[in-house]
Design an enzyme around this catalytic site. Sequence first.
Site, PDB file in Angstrom:
ATOM      1  N   HIS A 127       0.814  -1.216   0.000  1.00 19.90           N
ATOM      2  CA  HIS A 127       0.000   0.000   0.000  1.00 19.90           C
ATOM      3  C   HIS A 127       0.851   1.270   0.000  1.00 19.90           C
ATOM      4  O   HIS A 127       0.513   2.251  -0.659  1.00 19.90           O
ATOM      5  CB  HIS A 127      -0.970  -0.021   1.197  1.00 19.90           C
ATOM      6  CG  HIS A 127      -2.032  -1.063   1.051  1.00 19.90           C
ATOM      7  ND1 HIS A 127      -2.443  -1.886   2.075  1.00 19.90           N
ATOM      8  CD2 HIS A 127      -2.765  -1.432  -0.035  1.00 19.90           C
ATOM      9  CE1 HIS A 127      -3.389  -2.711   1.633  1.00 19.90           C
ATOM     10  NE2 HIS A 127      -3.582  -2.461   0.365  1.00 19.90           N
ATOM     11  N   GLY A 168     -15.334  -1.311 -11.881  1.00 21.78           N
ATOM     12  CA  GLY A 168     -14.407  -0.236 -12.237  1.00 21.78           C
ATOM     13  C   GLY A 168     -14.340   0.003 -13.733  1.00 21.78           C
ATOM     14  O   GLY A 168     -14.136   1.133 -14.191  1.00 21.78           O
ATOM     15  N   ASP A 195      -5.974  -1.037  -7.836  1.00 22.50           N
ATOM     16  CA  ASP A 195      -5.642  -2.014  -6.779  1.00 22.50           C
ATOM     17  C   ASP A 195      -6.579  -3.203  -6.954  1.00 22.50           C
ATOM     18  O   ASP A 195      -7.524  -3.394  -6.197  1.00 22.50           O
ATOM     19  CB  ASP A 195      -5.830  -1.352  -5.411  1.00 22.50           C
ATOM     20  CG  ASP A 195      -5.470  -2.301  -4.276  1.00 22.50           C
ATOM     21  OD1 ASP A 195      -4.838  -3.339  -4.541  1.00 22.50           O
ATOM     22  OD2 ASP A 195      -5.827  -1.991  -3.125  1.00 22.50           O
TER      23      ASP A 195
HETATM   24  N1  SAM Z   1      -3.480  -6.345  -2.965  1.00 20.54           N
HETATM   25  C1  SAM Z   1      -4.344  -7.234  -3.636  1.00 20.54           C
HETATM   26  C2  SAM Z   1      -3.660  -8.123  -4.636  1.00 20.54           C
HETATM   27  O1  SAM Z   1      -2.471  -8.125  -4.694  1.00 20.54           O
HETATM   28  O2  SAM Z   1      -4.325  -8.866  -5.344  1.00 20.54           O
HETATM   29  C3  SAM Z   1      -5.520  -6.528  -4.156  1.00 20.54           C
HETATM   30  C4  SAM Z   1      -6.460  -6.331  -3.037  1.00 20.54           C
HETATM   31  S1  SAM Z   1      -7.934  -5.477  -3.333  1.00 20.54           S
HETATM   32  C5  SAM Z   1      -8.839  -6.117  -2.001  1.00 20.54           C
HETATM   33  C6  SAM Z   1      -8.640  -6.075  -4.824  1.00 20.54           C
HETATM   34  C7  SAM Z   1     -10.088  -5.626  -4.951  1.00 20.54           C
HETATM   35  O3  SAM Z   1     -10.436  -5.471  -6.317  1.00 20.54           O
HETATM   36  C8  SAM Z   1     -11.089  -6.601  -4.372  1.00 20.54           C
HETATM   37  O4  SAM Z   1     -11.736  -6.033  -3.273  1.00 20.54           O
HETATM   38  C9  SAM Z   1     -12.068  -6.873  -5.517  1.00 20.54           C
HETATM   39  O5  SAM Z   1     -13.410  -7.001  -5.111  1.00 20.54           O
HETATM   40  C10 SAM Z   1     -11.835  -5.651  -6.382  1.00 20.54           C
HETATM   41  N2  SAM Z   1     -12.227  -5.826  -7.782  1.00 20.54           N
HETATM   42  C11 SAM Z   1     -12.033  -6.907  -8.582  1.00 20.54           C
HETATM   43  N3  SAM Z   1     -12.524  -6.675  -9.792  1.00 20.54           N
HETATM   44  C12 SAM Z   1     -13.061  -5.437  -9.790  1.00 20.54           C
HETATM   45  C13 SAM Z   1     -13.708  -4.628 -10.762  1.00 20.54           C
HETATM   46  N4  SAM Z   1     -13.940  -5.074 -12.011  1.00 20.54           N
HETATM   47  N5  SAM Z   1     -14.095  -3.379 -10.411  1.00 20.54           N
HETATM   48  C14 SAM Z   1     -13.869  -2.898  -9.152  1.00 20.54           C
HETATM   49  N6  SAM Z   1     -13.265  -3.627  -8.193  1.00 20.54           N
HETATM   50  C15 SAM Z   1     -12.857  -4.874  -8.512  1.00 20.54           C
END
Ligand code: SAM
Length: 299
Positions: free
Chosen positions: A74, A151, A168
């Site tokens: 982060h 997103g 992220d």
């Molecule tokens: N640090 C982590 C890693 O290395 O994989 C990433 C953590 S973060 C919690 C990833 C987030 O992206 C998740 O909460 C997931 O729900 C979100 N996410 C996945 N696809 C997405 C999308 N199309 N639009 C928005 N958020 C999304």
Amino acid sequence: MSSNKTARPADQTETWYTETLHADLRSSYRCRKVLFDARIDHQHLVIFDGGRFGKVMMLDGVTQLTTSDEFIYHEMLTHVPILAHGDVREVLVIGGGDGGVAAEALKHRGVQRLTLVEIDAGVVDFSKAHLPEVSRGAFDDPRFELVIQDGRDFVADTDRIYDLIVVDSTDPIGPGEVLFTEGFYRDCRRILRPGGVVVTQNGVPFFQAAELEQTIRFFSALFADATCFLAAVPTYTGGFMALGWGSDDPGLRKVEPAVIARRFADAGIETRYYTPELHHAAFALPKFIGDIVARGRRR
Ligand code: SAM
């Protein structure tokens, strides 16, 4: 894909969660106590007490963070672009529902608004409940705005302009897949203010070279400067993790070390991994990662 929970035959009292991201590797965490384990809107979410790792969060069998080393990821994903840019006011975070990126970015007084677009409300809800040490009050900051939406759709529809976009995301499997596409990156480029920067979670090049090469290929067509920088996060197995970097200003990552050091001092923030010296070093790529980036730029 659900998280792979197994009781070891040798000791039926032990529960282990196994990460299933890489084809040729399975790594397991010993679970001291399950805090949450259920399907949420789009994914299977598990949060458990992992002993040495602190609390561990997994989505669809893939480690998202542990409270023992989330600071590395982060801090690097936020302080490097914010301090390189020098005047970030509007931040867009795609994914990041745990609030870790938001917490780091909002440490900067110059950030006026941070919009976090997360596809799965459950990630935010259960992170608030079980991982408050990751978001550290970010969800209650008056500059913070939450949007529950894919997103990909958000960047396609919005007219707002951002100085910094932090992707992220999960890995390119399931709902995260669209966040690695050319169309998504093109829209990020469209809503980026001139001189702004996009940074991305781009996996561990040792295992995920194709993913990094593809992002660099798309970035090269969109940005004057397309590269990655590195952070070593113990729970993202396989050595350095790549963080993608795209900007129309190649000068952003060549800002004088003394200027970065002054901006960091002026920001008055405390970090545990990021330092101004590491800021510059993070762009120095080992040969095999530099080769992946070069291949992406050639295509
Ligand atoms: N640090 C982590 C890693 O290395 O994989 C990433 C953590 S973060 C919690 C990833 C987030 O992206 C998740 O909460 C997931 O729900 C979100 N996410 C996945 N696809 C997405 C999308 N199309 N639009 C928005 N958020 C999304």
